[in-house]
Design a protein around this motif. Structure first.
Motif, PDB file in Angstrom:
ATOM      1  N   GLY A  68       6.577  -0.258  -0.005  1.00  0.00           N
ATOM      2  CA  GLY A  68       6.667  -0.914  -1.314  1.00  0.00           C
ATOM      3  C   GLY A  68       5.370  -0.833  -2.083  1.00  0.00           C
ATOM      4  N   ILE A  69       4.232  -0.994  -1.383  1.00  0.00           N
ATOM      5  CA  ILE A  69       2.923  -0.885  -2.054  1.00  0.00           C
ATOM      6  C   ILE A  69       2.707   0.524  -2.570  1.00  0.00           C
ATOM      7  CG2 ILE A  69       0.444  -1.002  -1.667  1.00  0.00           C
ATOM      8  CD1 ILE A  69       0.958  -3.260   0.343  1.00  0.00           C
ATOM      9  N   CYS A  70       3.075   1.522  -1.779  1.00  0.00           N
ATOM     10  CA  CYS A  70       2.921   2.922  -2.232  1.00  0.00           C
ATOM     11  C   CYS A  70       3.777   3.198  -3.455  1.00  0.00           C
ATOM     12  CB  CYS A  70       3.291   3.856  -1.085  1.00  0.00           C
ATOM     13  SG  CYS A  70       2.145   3.799   0.314  1.00  0.00           S
ATOM     14  N   ALA A  71       5.014   2.704  -3.455  1.00  0.00           N
ATOM     15  CA  ALA A  71       5.903   2.930  -4.596  1.00  0.00           C
ATOM     16  C   ALA A  71       5.362   2.257  -5.846  1.00  0.00           C
ATOM     17  CB  ALA A  71       7.306   2.422  -4.262  1.00  0.00           C
ATOM     18  N   LEU A  72       4.815   1.037  -5.693  1.00  0.00           N
ATOM     19  CA  LEU A  72       4.263   0.326  -6.833  1.00  0.00           C
ATOM     20  C   LEU A  72       3.059   1.057  -7.410  1.00  0.00           C
ATOM     21  CD1 LEU A  72       4.346  -2.188  -8.603  1.00  0.00           C
ATOM     22  CD2 LEU A  72       2.935  -3.360  -6.906  1.00  0.00           C
ATOM     23  N   MET A  73       2.191   1.558  -6.541  1.00  0.00           N
ATOM     24  CA  MET A  73       1.027   2.300  -7.019  1.00  0.00           C
ATOM     25  C   MET A  73       1.452   3.578  -7.740  1.00  0.00           C
ATOM     26  SD  MET A  73      -1.503   1.835  -3.731  1.00  0.00           S
ATOM     27  CE  MET A  73      -2.742   2.891  -4.482  1.00  0.00           C
ATOM     28  N   GLY A  74       2.468   4.274  -7.219  1.00  0.00           N
ATOM     29  CA  GLY A  74       2.936   5.491  -7.875  1.00  0.00           C
ATOM     30  C   GLY A  74       3.535   5.209  -9.229  1.00  0.00           C
ATOM     31  N   THR A  75       4.278   4.115  -9.342  1.00  0.00           N
ATOM     32  CA  THR A  75       4.872   3.765 -10.641  1.00  0.00           C
ATOM     33  C   THR A  75       3.793   3.450 -11.669  1.00  0.00           C
ATOM     34  OG1 THR A  75       6.776   2.843  -9.487  1.00  0.00           O
ATOM     35  CG2 THR A  75       6.501   2.223 -11.775  1.00  0.00           C
TER      36      THR A  75
END
Length: 457
Positions: A30-37
């Motif tokens: 979830g943290i990786c997805a948030l950073m990518g967004t």
């Protein structure tokens, strides 16, 4: 520190440890997805749309608005772009995606046209109920090519028939008189008839059994001195359709006796009106070709369904050959009974042929399907059933030919009997229909229900 009272720390249960790992992994993703967004979403928002010419902007906007109102009368005029971790797709994208997935998974198909059943040929037959049963089986099992013929042995009249070709049940029995069908193992009937007529063989004569039953190699025909291998009785070799033993018998009997027996079974004859066509049996005098002809391992020996029915009827009634007839099948069968000058076998040979055919059902190739598996037990036990199977590849029409010719006779009243011939051609590359012996068992069972006397009557 008191080391004597030291206790090791207990580990968490396995299920708890797996759950904790899943939670940690989910949080990390979830943290990786948030950073990518956050990173890629800012780049997209920083890009400004290209500026259009002001002179065409008004015309384009008016036309676009008009087309939008016609195509989607209830769609909002403007939509606010959404950003975030999971941007929401609009209804048009969802509809397009659903349409493409549906087209890929289940493309539109035109429903097949319902087959129109013409029962004219059924109503014209002597036994309409039996004819309807044959018609139903042909439509149910859908063989590539097939002909079914049933004859009353007492009168020799054709009582019911059916034919299928070109993916449809036919109204005319063109296959009745066709003489290009390979006889296959039905030719073994000639061999054991000639053997018994020679008085050199009986049903229980022991024949060397070399190799597999379904093959025919030259080394299977060479019998060494003091042969100590397996033997098989002639009746069992016929019942199980074993090629090498029948080939050995034919080579010992000789071509002349084989041709004589074939003549009494109607081969190499020109019948009145060409009904049926000339069936061919021409074994060479010696060699491997004689062995092939003796066991039916060749396409050169041909047989028409109408002649096959005549052979079974002659064996069952111990009478000379006579072609089955029908008053309403002009051009496909004689209109009346016609005597043929072909001679007859001895009573002992007729008896042996009948017993060998019965053994094919009780101990041979027809045992599996002509049984209580496809027949009522009371009917199976009340009938004496005999027959002969055969199969071979052919070319007119192309495919795998499968034969059954046989009879069912009441044990209580021998006058109640029926002759049955089934010939099917299967596509070598496609699905095969039900075996001919299974169809035979079902038809014998139906005939018994209609003709055998009920208990108490």
């Amino acid at each position: 520190m008191d080391f004597n009272n030291y206790q090791p720390r207990k580990r968490l249960p396995y299920a708890v440890r797996i759950r904790n790992r899943i939670i940690v992994f989910a949080v990390f993703m979830g943290i990786c997805a948030l950073m990518g967004t956050c990173i890629f979403g800012e780049n997209e928002s920083a890009k400004a749309p290209p500026k259009e010419d002001s002179s065409t902007e008004a015309v384009d906007s008016t036309a676009a608005k008009a087309s939008t109102m016609q195509a989607e009368p209830f769609a909002p005029e403007t939509e606010t772009p959404q950003t975030g971790m999971f941007p929401k797709a609009d209804s048009e994208d969802i509809a397009n995606m659903q349409a493409s997935v549906a087209a890929a998974v289940a493309p539109a198909e035109v429903p097949p046209e319902a087959e129109v059943i013409d029962s004219t040929h059924i109503k014209a037959q002597t036994d309409m109920f039996l004819a309807e049963k044959i018609d139903n089986l042909l439509r149910r099992f859908r063989p590539e090519h097939a002909v079914i013929l049933m004859v009353d042995p007492k009168s020799n009249e054709i009582i019911a028939w059916g034919e299928r070709r070109d993916n449809h049940v036919q109204e005319k029995p063109d296959y009745f008189i066709k003489n290009t069908f390979p006889a296959a193992s039905l030719a073994k009937t000639i061999t054991i008839a000639a053997a018994m007529e020679s008085n050199r063989y009986s049903l229980t004569s022991e024949i060397p059994m070399i190799g597999a039953s379904h093959t025919l190699y030259k080394n299977q025909l060479r019998i060494r001195e003091n042969f100590k291998g397996p033997f098989i009785q002639m009746q069992d070799a016929y019942a199980k359709s074993s090629n090498p033993p029948l080939a050995i018998i034919g080579m010992n009997v000789g071509a002349d006796r084989l041709k004589s027996a074939a003549k009494k079974l109607g081969y190499n004859m020109n019948f009145p009106g060409g009904l049926p066509g000339r069936s061919t049996y021409a074994p060479p005098d010696t060699g491997y070709g004689l062995a092939e002809a003796s066991c039916g391992f060749t396409e050169a020996t041909t047989l028409s369904p109408l002649l096959a029915a005549a052979q079974v009827r002659a064996i069952l009634t111990k009478k000379p050959l006579e072609i089955p007839w029908a008053t309403n099948l002009e051009g496909y069968a004689p209109k009346s009974r016609i005597a043929l000058d072909v001679g007859k076998f001895s009573d002992n040979t007729y008896y042996g042929l009948r017993e060998a055919m019965i053994r094919s059902v009780t101990n041979g190739t027809a045992r599996k399907n002509i049984s209580t598996k496809h027949m009522a037990r009371k009917n199976y036990e009340a009938l004496a059933i005999g027959g002969k199977t055969g199969s071979l590849d052919g070319h007119d029409p192309y495919g795998r030919y499968e034969w059954f010719m046989g009879f069912a006779q009441s044990k209580a009243d021998p006058n109640l009997a029926v002759v049955l011939v089934i010939m099917q051609v299967h596509d070598l590359q496609g699905m095969r229909s039900q075996p001919a012996t299974q169809v035979a068992g079902m038809l014998f069972n139906y005939w018994a229900h209609q003709n055998l006397p009920k208990k108490g009557k």
